[in-house]
Write a protein that holds these residues in place. Sequence first.
Motif, PDB file in Angstrom:
ATOM      1  N   SER A  45       1.353   2.098  -0.767  1.00 58.59           N
ATOM      2  CA  SER A  45       2.268   1.767   0.335  1.00 58.59           C
ATOM      3  C   SER A  45       3.299   0.734  -0.116  1.00 58.59           C
ATOM      4  CB  SER A  45       1.494   1.234   1.543  1.00 58.59           C
ATOM      5  OG  SER A  45       0.678   2.245   2.080  1.00 58.59           O
ATOM      6  N   ASP A 172       3.316   8.673   4.204  1.00 55.67           N
ATOM      7  CA  ASP A 172       2.256   7.760   3.787  1.00 55.67           C
ATOM      8  C   ASP A 172       0.939   8.157   4.440  1.00 55.67           C
ATOM      9  OD1 ASP A 172       0.751   5.715   2.794  1.00 55.67           O
ATOM     10  OD2 ASP A 172       2.046   4.095   3.524  1.00 55.67           O
ATOM     11  N   GLU A 173       0.091   8.813   3.679  1.00 56.79           N
ATOM     12  CA  GLU A 173      -1.224   9.284   4.136  1.00 56.79           C
ATOM     13  C   GLU A 173      -1.117  10.099   5.437  1.00 56.79           C
ATOM     14  OE1 GLU A 173      -4.380   8.008   2.714  1.00 56.79           O
ATOM     15  OE2 GLU A 173      -3.727   6.252   1.580  1.00 56.79           O
TER      16      GLU A 173
HETATM   17 MG   LIG Z   1      -1.391   2.461   2.052  1.00 53.19          MG
END
Ligand SMILES: [Mg+2]
Length: 274
Positions: A45, A172-173
Amino acid sequence: MSEPILEFRNVNKSFGPIDVLHDISLRVHPGEVLCLLGDNGAGKSTLIKTLAGVHRPTSGQILMDGQSVEFNSPKEASDRGISTVHQFGGTFPLMSIGRSFFVGVEPTKTWGLFTVYDRKRANEIAVKAVQEFGITRIDDGDRLVGGLSGGERQSLAIARAVHFGARVLILDEPTAALGVKEAAHVLRIVLEARKRGLAVIFITHQVIHALTVGDHFAVLIRGALAADFRRGEKNRDEITDLMAGGEQMAELEAEIEAHQRARMGHPSSVAELG
Ligand SMILES: [Mg+2]
Ligand SMILES: Nc1ncnc2c1ncn2[C@@H]1O[C@H](COP(=O)(O)OP(=O)(O)O)[C@@H](O)[C@H]1O
């Protein structure tokens, strides 16, 4: 291969005394999915936040279309076509699909002396954009976003980013909190964005999801790029081993450290006792 749309060149990031990213160099091409893999806390991240204008790299460079760029805010990055979709789609549960699609850029119409939000047009455009991504279940722009499934929300957010001209899509994920079917849904949308020539940075720690959509893979271990390879160069087991390798190394280091501490407290070794 095409010219990279993005390049990280020797990017480092520290927060005060804590070094989080170490000398990351990585290229991203349009029409490709780059999977950024790594365990929790690996720095995934943080890396994409240096690209999205949330953090400034401590040192190193980010290039877009071969030119060095510096983004001082997420707005500056998104104005250049870098769009981040967050885990829960970043949409507003109490807004309608049409409203949330256009939040901040609402289409208007004149109504007598007034300029008003054009609900019908907003709904039409939003529903069309989402359906073009294969989400035919979304057919009513008046429905509340809160009533959509996790995968549908993500899809809506991705369709929105593409509609407004994203060139680099950062996810992000996106599949971390989803069930198998819902995740498959999101993976299909990722491939659809890729087909449209976007560069997609897909962050995950689920190797199987990465393998399903990835053209290019980068593995982060404790802030360093442990591997950078293309589709077909490593299989699932090899990638899993690579990722687990970091964990095992960390365990091993902790074990050695504990051992050394114990030895300092007890100078005579077991061998001496025997
Ligand atoms: Mg992360
Ligand atoms: N703003 C911050 N200040 C200090 N440390 C941070 C900050 N953001 C992230 N970190 C640290 O950086 C490391 C990597 O975090 P992160 O990039 O969120 O990892 P990942 O996304 O791979 O799980 C973690 O140890 C985290 O605690």
